[in-house]
Design a protein around this motif. Structure first.
Motif, PDB file in Angstrom:
ATOM      1  N   SER A 212       0.763  -1.248  -0.187  1.00  0.00           N
ATOM      2  CA  SER A 212       0.006   0.082  -0.029  1.00  0.00           C
ATOM      3  C   SER A 212       0.905   1.275   0.037  1.00  0.00           C
ATOM      4  CB  SER A 212      -0.950  -0.041   1.123  1.00  0.00           C
ATOM      5  OG  SER A 212      -1.708  -1.070   1.217  1.00  0.00           O
ATOM      6  N   LEU A 213       1.083   1.905  -1.234  1.00  0.00           N
ATOM      7  CA  LEU A 213       1.914   2.997  -1.237  1.00  0.00           C
ATOM      8  C   LEU A 213       1.465   4.202  -0.357  1.00  0.00           C
ATOM      9  CD1 LEU A 213       4.201   4.542  -2.929  1.00  0.00           C
ATOM     10  CD2 LEU A 213       2.388   5.192  -4.479  1.00  0.00           C
TER      11      LEU A 213
ATOM     12  N   ALA B  38      -7.731  -3.722  -0.186  1.00  0.00           N
ATOM     13  CA  ALA B  38      -6.681  -4.591  -1.354  1.00  0.00           C
ATOM     14  C   ALA B  38      -5.824  -3.548  -1.488  1.00  0.00           C
ATOM     15  CB  ALA B  38      -7.600  -4.941  -2.464  1.00  0.00           C
ATOM     16  N   PRO B  39      -4.310  -4.349  -1.877  1.00  0.00           N
ATOM     17  CA  PRO B  39      -3.125  -3.413  -2.331  1.00  0.00           C
ATOM     18  C   PRO B  39      -3.376  -2.981  -3.798  1.00  0.00           C
ATOM     19  CG  PRO B  39      -2.443  -5.573  -1.633  1.00  0.00           C
ATOM     20  CD  PRO B  39      -4.212  -5.545  -1.460  1.00  0.00           C
ATOM     21  N   SER B  40      -3.360  -1.829  -4.189  1.00  0.00           N
ATOM     22  CA  SER B  40      -3.713  -1.101  -5.120  1.00  0.00           C
ATOM     23  C   SER B  40      -3.365   0.028  -5.374  1.00  0.00           C
ATOM     24  CB  SER B  40      -5.316  -1.294  -5.544  1.00  0.00           C
ATOM     25  OG  SER B  40      -5.614  -0.706  -6.716  1.00  0.00           O
ATOM     26  N   PHE B  41      -3.453   0.896  -6.742  1.00  0.00           N
ATOM     27  CA  PHE B  41      -3.282   2.137  -6.717  1.00  0.00           C
ATOM     28  C   PHE B  41      -4.407   2.939  -6.124  1.00  0.00           C
ATOM     29  CE2 PHE B  41      -0.598   0.687 -10.426  1.00  0.00           C
ATOM     30  CZ  PHE B  41       0.524   1.206  -9.768  1.00  0.00           C
ATOM     31  N   SER B  42      -5.335   2.501  -6.090  1.00  0.00           N
ATOM     32  CA  SER B  42      -6.797   3.117  -5.500  1.00  0.00           C
ATOM     33  C   SER B  42      -6.927   2.451  -4.076  1.00  0.00           C
ATOM     34  CB  SER B  42      -7.994   3.058  -6.374  1.00  0.00           C
ATOM     35  OG  SER B  42      -8.315   1.764  -6.815  1.00  0.00           O
ATOM     36  N   MET B  43      -8.278   2.460  -3.790  1.00  0.00           N
ATOM     37  CA  MET B  43      -8.711   1.837  -2.495  1.00  0.00           C
ATOM     38  C   MET B  43      -9.705   0.820  -2.574  1.00  0.00           C
ATOM     39  SD  MET B  43      -8.087   4.928   0.443  1.00  0.00           S
ATOM     40  CE  MET B  43      -8.027   3.811   1.753  1.00  0.00           C
TER      41      MET B  43
END
Length: 501
Positions: free
Chosen positions: A53-54, A475-480
């Motif tokens: 999670s960035l 979940a791990p992603s660029f969004s949420m």
């Protein structure tokens, strides 16, 4: 080659590229005063500090090392901004300087490349499309004309939920909200529903997922500096194939549109085609521009909006007292004989506060990315040209110095204070000249859909319809996105379609 082997190879080649860079370039004559930086490793810089999670990784770094950080990601450099005052420096004081987006790795070799509006460099094309969005595509007039479309899609969603309730079957809230936003966006853009027999929207959604996965691997190649061509050799063909699949779907839709009779109410594709065919247009867009913009619109108008609705209704389910307050407000304004409408939202301040609070905790884009177009200074520190800037919206909207109990769901905070108090402290759609142009459309859909879900149903969580809480894991992603499927048993509270009503 497995992903693990690829990432290991990236690390090794990052070391080689660092040595090559040192041999090719002399030390700069001027010593830069860079922002603070955490301890770095010789080969990969700060890459080891970034997790799945960035936004959380950057948030943790800012807590430990400060709100303005300078990171080295292999051969790339990144400025991290984590407070509202620093975001003001980026989005307001130096808005023009930071009006670029970083280029994707090897974008010039991909079919759509930098043609998309959201990733376009700041210039004539971007300004032209932004003006077109504001004056035509996403104007108040165009949104008013498409009101019936949004209403019809919400009704279809509710009828599906009513059918599940009648049969006492569980309802996949997440999947159905995705179909709702898919179809609304498709009809707004192309006057056709997508998530039906041909499942065009769902195919595009799957292609989006594939492209993000392969894109992340190609982007990682940027840390390799001069040797980043390796990433394209390994994954470039797959990235091209995914884009060509998009292209085939969008080209077929465009041709169908061009061959269809003229309509009284123009959709977005009609407007874009007129601009495309206008030889006197301020900026001459080509067919690739047109398709890339439609893809941008589809991606931005589906996943982010549906995720925002999911988080909002999930927070309400997990806070039944707030859920009931929203329901009572709707009943006091709308009554008990009709379905809540988009025009009612302005009279529902508590509903608006609930949506604002959900967006604060779960922003559609938790990290907003820009790039500096020229050298500049931020708080006395030197920021070189072409430095990527990551504005951590997630961290800003959970800053304990600004927000009381920042991790708690408290919609009342938006009722007790004037909206003017929250400037850069509240930026769920970004800010500055590159703020999301579709935020008004998204908010309209979110407010009305959430209101209808609260007005019509009680939602019991889980496949057995028990009274558990919604799993709020991300979940791990660029969004949420939610980590787990959002499954509920709908229980009818009010049926607005009953003939006796």
């Amino acid at each position: 080659m497995t992903d693990t082997q690829y990432y290991f190879l990236c690390l090794v080649l990052s070391f080689l590229s660092t040595l090559l860079l040192k041999s090719l370039f002399k030390k700069p004559s001027k010593t830069l005063r860079l922002p603070p930086s955490p301890p770095a490793l010789p080969l990969i810089g700060h890459l080891h500090l970034l997790g799945h999670s960035l936004y959380k990784s950057l948030h943790n770094l800012s807590i430990k090392y400060g709100p303005l950080l300078y990171l080295r990601l292999g051969a790339s450099r990144c400025l991290v901004v984590s407070t509202a005052s620093l975001a003001t420096e980026i989005f307001k004081t130096n808005d023009l300087v930071f009006s670029d987006r970083p280029s994707f790795a090897f974008s010039d070799r991909l079919p759509y490349g930098n043609y998309g509006f959201f990733i376009a460099r700041y210039g004539d094309y971007w300004r032209f499309i932004k003006q077109l969005c504001m004056s035509e595509l996403l104007s108040t007039r165009q949104l008013e004309k498409s009101h019936d479309v949004r209403h019809e899609e919400i009704v279809r969603f509710l009828l599906k939920a009513l059918e599940s309730a009648k049969k006492q079957h569980v309802f996949d809230v997440g999947a159905e909200l995705m179909k709702l936003t898919n179809n609304s966006t498709c009809r707004l853009a192309m006057s056709m529903r997508c998530s039906e027999e041909h499942d065009e929207a769902e195919r595009i959604t799957q292609l989006v997922k594939e492209s993000m996965e392969v894109g992340a691997k190609i982007l990682l190649g940027d840390v390799l500096g001069p040797l980043r061509i390796l990433a394209f050799w390994l994954y470039g063909k797959k990235a091209i194939n995914v884009t060509l699949k998009y292209d085939a779907i969008l080209e077929r839709m465009l041709k169908q549109h061009e061959e269809s009779p003229k309509k009284e109410n123009e959709d977005l594709m009609d407007i874009l085609l007129k601009v495309y065919q206008d030889d006197k247009a301020e900026f001459k867009i080509n067919r690739t521009h047109l398709k890339a913009f439609l893809l941008d619109l589809f991606v931005a108008g589906t996943s982010t909006s549906s995720e925002a609705m999911q988080w909002t209704i999930a927070e309400l389910i997990n806070h039944p007292n707030i859920f009931n307050k929203v329901r009572e407000e709707i009943k006091s304004v709308v009554g008990s004989t009709r379905l809540v409408e988009e025009s009612d939202v302005s009279s529902l301040p508590y509903l608006q506060a609930v949506v604002k609070e959900a967006l604060r905790l779960h922003p559609p884009s938790p990290v907003v990315v820009r790039e500096s177009r020229e050298d500049c200074k931020i708080k006395g520190f030197d920021i070189p040209k072409k430095t990527m800037v990551a504005i951590n919206v997630y961290a800003i909207m959970r800053d304990a110095k600004i927000w009381n109990c920042p991790n708690d769901f408290q919609p009342e905070r938006f009722l007790l204070s004037s909206e003017e108090k929250y400037g850069m402290e509240y930026i769920p759609f970004g800010a500055g000249r590159r703020v999301c142009p579709g935020s008004k459309l998204a908010l309209g859909m979110i407010h009305t859909t959430v209101a209808a879900m609260v007005q019509c149903f009680d939602w019991r969580v889980g496949r057995e319809g028990d009274h558990a809480k919604v799993n709020m894991q991300v979940a791990p992603s660029f969004s949420m996105p939610m980590a787990q499927p959002f499954i509920c048993l709908p229980v009818v509270h009010f049926n607005p379609f009953t003939s006796s009503m």
